[in-house]
Scaffold this motif. Structure first.
Motif, PDB file in Angstrom:
ATOM      1  N   LEU A 294      74.136  94.019 -40.253  1.00  0.00           N
ATOM      2  CA  LEU A 294      74.625  94.990 -39.252  1.00  0.00           C
ATOM      3  C   LEU A 294      73.975  95.075 -38.175  1.00  0.00           C
ATOM      4  CD1 LEU A 294      75.098  98.007 -41.811  1.00  0.00           C
ATOM      5  CD2 LEU A 294      76.643  96.649 -41.073  1.00  0.00           C
TER       6      LEU A 294
ATOM      7  N   ARG B 161      79.763  97.970 -33.592  1.00  0.00           N
ATOM      8  CA  ARG B 161      79.020  97.620 -34.644  1.00  0.00           C
ATOM      9  C   ARG B 161      79.540  96.181 -35.024  1.00  0.00           C
ATOM     10  NH1 ARG B 161      79.994 101.772 -38.153  1.00  0.00           N
ATOM     11  NH2 ARG B 161      78.017 102.792 -37.330  1.00  0.00           N
TER      12      ARG B 161
ATOM     13  N   VAL C 145      79.453  93.530 -38.006  1.00  0.00           N
ATOM     14  CA  VAL C 145      79.305  93.295 -39.564  1.00  0.00           C
ATOM     15  C   VAL C 145      79.401  92.041 -40.060  1.00  0.00           C
ATOM     16  CG1 VAL C 145      80.034  94.215 -41.876  1.00  0.00           C
ATOM     17  CG2 VAL C 145      80.080  95.781 -39.860  1.00  0.00           C
TER      18      VAL C 145
ATOM     19  N   ASP D  35      83.527  88.350 -40.904  1.00  0.00           N
ATOM     20  CA  ASP D  35      82.566  89.274 -40.033  1.00  0.00           C
ATOM     21  C   ASP D  35      83.492  89.693 -39.152  1.00  0.00           C
ATOM     22  OD1 ASP D  35      83.339  86.730 -38.640  1.00  0.00           O
ATOM     23  OD2 ASP D  35      81.615  86.652 -37.550  1.00  0.00           O
TER      24      ASP D  35
END
Length: 75
Positions: free
Chosen positions: A5, A28, A30, A49
Motif C-alpha cells: 500500500l 492510494r 494497492v 494492482d
C-alpha cells in the motif's frame, strides 16, 4: 500473499482552539501478489494492482501540550 500500500495525500487544516480538522484528498496504490498451491501443483497466481482516490477527514483534539486524541476516516 504479499500486500503493498502507498498513499499520496494533500490536506487543508482548519483550527479552532484545541481542535484541528484536516480535510484529506489524494491517491492510494494497492498491489497484491498471490500464489495458491495444492501440494506440488500451483493452482492460481496473480498480481493485481490498482489506484483508488482518497477523500477523508482527520480530527485532532489536544488534551495538553504532550497528549492528543487523533481519529481518521477515509473512503
Amino acid at each position: 500473499m504479499d500486500l503493498m500500500l502507498a498513499e499520496g495525500i494533500g490536506m487543508k487544516r482548519y483550527t479552532t482552539g484545541r481542535h484541528n480538522v484536516d480535510v484529506l484528498a489524494g491517491l492510494r496504490y494497492v498491489k497484491i501478489s498471490n500464489d495458491v498451491s495444492l501440494g506440488p501443483a500451483k493452482v492460481a497466481d496473480g498480481s493485481p494492482d490498482w489506484v483508488d482516490p482518497i477523500v477523508g477527514v482527520r480530527w485532532t483534539y489536544s488534551l495538553n501540550d504532550e497528549v492528543s486524541i487523533v481519529t481518521r476516516g477515509d473512503i
